[in-house]
Scaffold this motif. Sequence first.
Motif, PDB file in Angstrom:
ATOM      1  N   LEU A  39      41.344   9.326  32.349  1.00  0.00           N
ATOM      2  CA  LEU A  39      41.011  11.081  32.225  1.00  0.00           C
ATOM      3  C   LEU A  39      40.366  11.174  31.475  1.00  0.00           C
ATOM      4  N   LEU A  40      38.985  10.332  30.422  1.00  0.00           N
ATOM      5  CA  LEU A  40      37.944  11.029  30.235  1.00  0.00           C
ATOM      6  C   LEU A  40      36.808  11.267  31.937  1.00  0.00           C
ATOM      7  N   PRO A  41      36.522   9.931  32.192  1.00  0.00           N
ATOM      8  CA  PRO A  41      35.502  10.175  33.470  1.00  0.00           C
ATOM      9  C   PRO A  41      35.839  11.499  34.449  1.00  0.00           C
ATOM     10  N   PRO A  42      36.817  11.566  35.226  1.00  0.00           N
ATOM     11  CA  PRO A  42      37.044  12.596  36.425  1.00  0.00           C
ATOM     12  C   PRO A  42      36.211  14.251  34.663  1.00  0.00           C
ATOM     13  N   ILE A  43      36.336  14.057  33.869  1.00  0.00           N
ATOM     14  CA  ILE A  43      35.616  15.241  32.965  1.00  0.00           C
ATOM     15  C   ILE A  43      34.615  15.187  32.943  1.00  0.00           C
ATOM     16  N   ILE A  44      34.032  14.287  31.841  1.00  0.00           N
ATOM     17  CA  ILE A  44      32.422  14.356  32.183  1.00  0.00           C
ATOM     18  C   ILE A  44      31.513  13.872  33.561  1.00  0.00           C
ATOM     19  N   PHE A  45      32.040  12.930  34.239  1.00  0.00           N
ATOM     20  CA  PHE A  45      31.277  13.369  35.776  1.00  0.00           C
ATOM     21  C   PHE A  45      31.077  15.264  36.236  1.00  0.00           C
ATOM     22  N   ASN A  46      32.616  15.359  36.158  1.00  0.00           N
ATOM     23  CA  ASN A  46      32.660  16.769  37.406  1.00  0.00           C
ATOM     24  C   ASN A  46      31.121  17.619  36.520  1.00  0.00           C
ATOM     25  N   ALA A  47      31.618  17.575  35.201  1.00  0.00           N
ATOM     26  CA  ALA A  47      30.653  18.282  33.772  1.00  0.00           C
ATOM     27  C   ALA A  47      29.377  17.662  34.360  1.00  0.00           C
ATOM     28  N   GLY A  48      28.405  16.126  34.985  1.00  0.00           N
ATOM     29  CA  GLY A  48      27.159  16.438  35.087  1.00  0.00           C
ATOM     30  C   GLY A  48      27.143  16.951  36.884  1.00  0.00           C
ATOM     31  N   PHE A  49      28.009  17.001  37.523  1.00  0.00           N
ATOM     32  CA  PHE A  49      28.124  17.149  38.929  1.00  0.00           C
ATOM     33  C   PHE A  49      27.735  18.407  39.055  1.00  0.00           C
ATOM     34  N   GLN A  50      28.329  19.678  38.085  1.00  0.00           N
ATOM     35  CA  GLN A  50      28.434  21.157  37.769  1.00  0.00           C
ATOM     36  C   GLN A  50      27.334  21.275  37.451  1.00  0.00           C
ATOM     37  N   VAL A  51      26.954  21.027  36.307  1.00  0.00           N
ATOM     38  CA  VAL A  51      26.052  21.548  35.090  1.00  0.00           C
ATOM     39  C   VAL A  51      24.471  21.890  35.879  1.00  0.00           C
ATOM     40  N   LYS A  52      23.771  23.618  34.786  1.00  0.00           N
ATOM     41  CA  LYS A  52      22.966  24.026  35.413  1.00  0.00           C
ATOM     42  C   LYS A  52      21.890  22.673  34.903  1.00  0.00           C
ATOM     43  N   LYS A  53      21.000  22.437  35.496  1.00  0.00           N
ATOM     44  CA  LYS A  53      20.525  21.441  35.791  1.00  0.00           C
ATOM     45  C   LYS A  53      18.650  21.560  35.031  1.00  0.00           C
ATOM     46  N   LYS A  54      18.982  23.355  35.155  1.00  0.00           N
ATOM     47  CA  LYS A  54      16.858  23.380  34.698  1.00  0.00           C
ATOM     48  C   LYS A  54      17.748  23.680  32.899  1.00  0.00           C
ATOM     49  N   GLN A  55      18.666  24.656  32.624  1.00  0.00           N
ATOM     50  CA  GLN A  55      19.198  24.647  31.265  1.00  0.00           C
ATOM     51  C   GLN A  55      19.023  23.178  30.329  1.00  0.00           C
ATOM     52  N   PHE A  56      19.663  22.165  30.834  1.00  0.00           N
ATOM     53  CA  PHE A  56      20.237  20.644  30.275  1.00  0.00           C
ATOM     54  C   PHE A  56      18.305  20.468  30.560  1.00  0.00           C
ATOM     55  N   PHE A  57      18.005  20.008  31.207  1.00  0.00           N
ATOM     56  CA  PHE A  57      16.434  19.209  31.271  1.00  0.00           C
ATOM     57  C   PHE A  57      15.378  19.875  30.391  1.00  0.00           C
ATOM     58  N   VAL A  58      15.242  21.369  30.506  1.00  0.00           N
ATOM     59  CA  VAL A  58      14.338  22.010  29.731  1.00  0.00           C
ATOM     60  C   VAL A  58      14.773  22.219  28.378  1.00  0.00           C
ATOM     61  N   ASN A  59      15.968  22.493  28.075  1.00  0.00           N
ATOM     62  CA  ASN A  59      16.580  21.538  26.711  1.00  0.00           C
ATOM     63  C   ASN A  59      16.627  20.410  26.165  1.00  0.00           C
ATOM     64  N   PHE A  60      16.879  19.611  27.088  1.00  0.00           N
ATOM     65  CA  PHE A  60      16.882  18.082  26.933  1.00  0.00           C
ATOM     66  C   PHE A  60      16.099  17.706  24.897  1.00  0.00           C
ATOM     67  N   SER A  61      15.010  17.433  24.821  1.00  0.00           N
ATOM     68  CA  SER A  61      14.761  16.877  23.691  1.00  0.00           C
ATOM     69  C   SER A  61      15.788  18.130  22.581  1.00  0.00           C
ATOM     70  N   THR A  62      16.102  19.155  22.624  1.00  0.00           N
ATOM     71  CA  THR A  62      16.614  19.601  21.245  1.00  0.00           C
ATOM     72  C   THR A  62      18.399  19.333  21.499  1.00  0.00           C
ATOM     73  N   ILE A  63      19.110  18.986  22.816  1.00  0.00           N
ATOM     74  CA  ILE A  63      20.143  17.942  23.363  1.00  0.00           C
ATOM     75  C   ILE A  63      20.236  16.590  22.465  1.00  0.00           C
ATOM     76  N   VAL A  64      19.246  16.158  22.984  1.00  0.00           N
ATOM     77  CA  VAL A  64      18.701  14.412  22.355  1.00  0.00           C
ATOM     78  C   VAL A  64      19.084  14.555  20.568  1.00  0.00           C
ATOM     79  N   MET A  65      18.036  15.563  20.524  1.00  0.00           N
ATOM     80  CA  MET A  65      18.231  15.903  18.744  1.00  0.00           C
ATOM     81  C   MET A  65      19.873  16.148  18.164  1.00  0.00           C
ATOM     82  N   PHE A  66      20.312  16.952  18.340  1.00  0.00           N
ATOM     83  CA  PHE A  66      21.453  17.479  18.133  1.00  0.00           C
ATOM     84  C   PHE A  66      22.424  16.290  18.588  1.00  0.00           C
ATOM     85  N   GLY A  67      22.615  15.770  19.793  1.00  0.00           N
ATOM     86  CA  GLY A  67      23.243  14.521  20.151  1.00  0.00           C
ATOM     87  C   GLY A  67      23.129  13.301  19.362  1.00  0.00           C
TER      88      GLY A  67
END
Length: 544
Positions: free
Chosen positions: A93-121
């Motif tokens: 159940l979990l793999p299709p959800i996480i894969f689609n999230a990566g497949f459709q994520v706005k990459k600029k927002q994700f990578f611009v905030n990557f350091s903050t995301i890693v700090m939080f996560g």
Amino acid sequence: MTTIPLSMLMSKLPKFQNLASSDHSSVVSLNLFVALLCACIVIGHLLEENQWVNESITALLIGVSTGIVILLISGGKSSHLLVFSEDLFFIYLLPPIIFNAGFQVKKKQFFVNFSTIVMFGAIGTLISCSIIAFGATQIFKKLDVGSLDIGDYLAIGAIFAATDSVCTLQVLNQDETPLLYSLVFGEGVVNDATSVVLFNAIQSFDLTHIDSGIAWQFMGSFVYLFFASTMLGVIAGLLSAFIIKKLYFARHSTDREVALMMLMAYLSYILSELFYLSAILTVFFCGIVMSHYTWHNVTESSRVTTKHAFATLSFVCEIFIFLYVGMDALDIDKWRFVSDSPGTSVAVTSILLSLVMLARAAFVFPLSFLSNFFKKNEREKISLQQQVIIWWAGLMRGAVSIALAYNQFTRSGHTQLRANAIMITSTISVVLVSTVVFGLMTKPLIRLLLPHKQTTSTTSIVSDAHSPKSIIVPLLGQDSEAELSGHEVRRPPSIRDLMTAPTHTVHRLWRKFDNGVMRPIFGGRGFVPFVPGSPTERNNPAWQ
């Protein structure tokens, strides 16, 4: 010679009678469950414009209601059609959800905030786990919960540090609040991976002798798992892009390239599990890489097919999970152990909810301040209102917490110890309360604190009818092809400028490397698939 029909022979044998009865009950259960899934989708559609309820909460409430009905019909003997299984959750159940999230994520927002995301996560999850484990250790001993050792308390910290990234997809909208969606969901993916790694480490390490050596070993193991899992996902994505680009399946059948994309994505997840890595991180980054390279190597019909197939599969799995959790919440076998002390169970649930709220506040606001301190652009800083929403939206707990709790406190889904039963029922209660209460309040809270649509830290998105939400966008930027060709990103003249504008520098270097090295090998945007006799052949003879 007289012959006996097979059906008569089976009916005379008790073993076959039991088998037929078991198969029939399974078919009935599956029929009812699929009918409930359909009901969730229909009701969710009717409540689409409702600012309070979303499909996750709808499925959860329908699951609980169905459990009550089954409990009444069975005379208090059973409350669910299917028994919750952590293997079913993590493997299917979990793999299709996480894969689609990566497949459709706005990459600029994700990578611009990557350091903050890693700090939080990562760092935030460690802080949250420590606070919850310490608080549980100090308080539960006074409540006479039962016999829990240090490993159980640390496991409780890891279980309740895991946010529900699935529910975040339903509550936040990446078009209306791109920065918040990027931070909360990106943190959720890293958080889930970190929580699972923490949980596995707690089960594998000898916690009777904790010293600095074990702490350093754990940190080294975490860094290794993070990078190894990410690289495995990237390699799987690149391999799928290379195979499809070179062999070009669409000459004979577009079905093959669609099937290969799906299977390669799932293979990355299973390989990560095989090598004891973080499968969540692996399949997420596999989705990002496939959206950047592989998706552009397939035919236009395959792009439309994969876009909707991945989204539909993810959507069905999300509804399945919440319905599944809701129906399992009233399992009479678990609640029977705590029926003699309901006050203790309520107290444990209340304490865990309080610790979850306190632990999240303990890292969201300090780490947001730290992130803002290093950002020069005011538009990229996280405002106090956004910090409150990030804190609130991350309070929901979901199926990851339940799956980890089952792993720690049950054996094959059953428990015979009062302390373990209290922890299972309390986990279910925390999931139900946090999902319904916090989930119901998230959208109104966003409208209250952010009355206008948040478009800060983002520019207009270039997309077309045949692209996933941000797939046409370069990996670290959102400029259109025409803008990129007409305006080159300025090269920083000094180290000082490099440090004040690192995003643009990384973007420029990535674009140069991507165009010069990666795309000639792995394809991607600009590689137009050629199908003999298709419009591509007539309109673009240069590709022949």
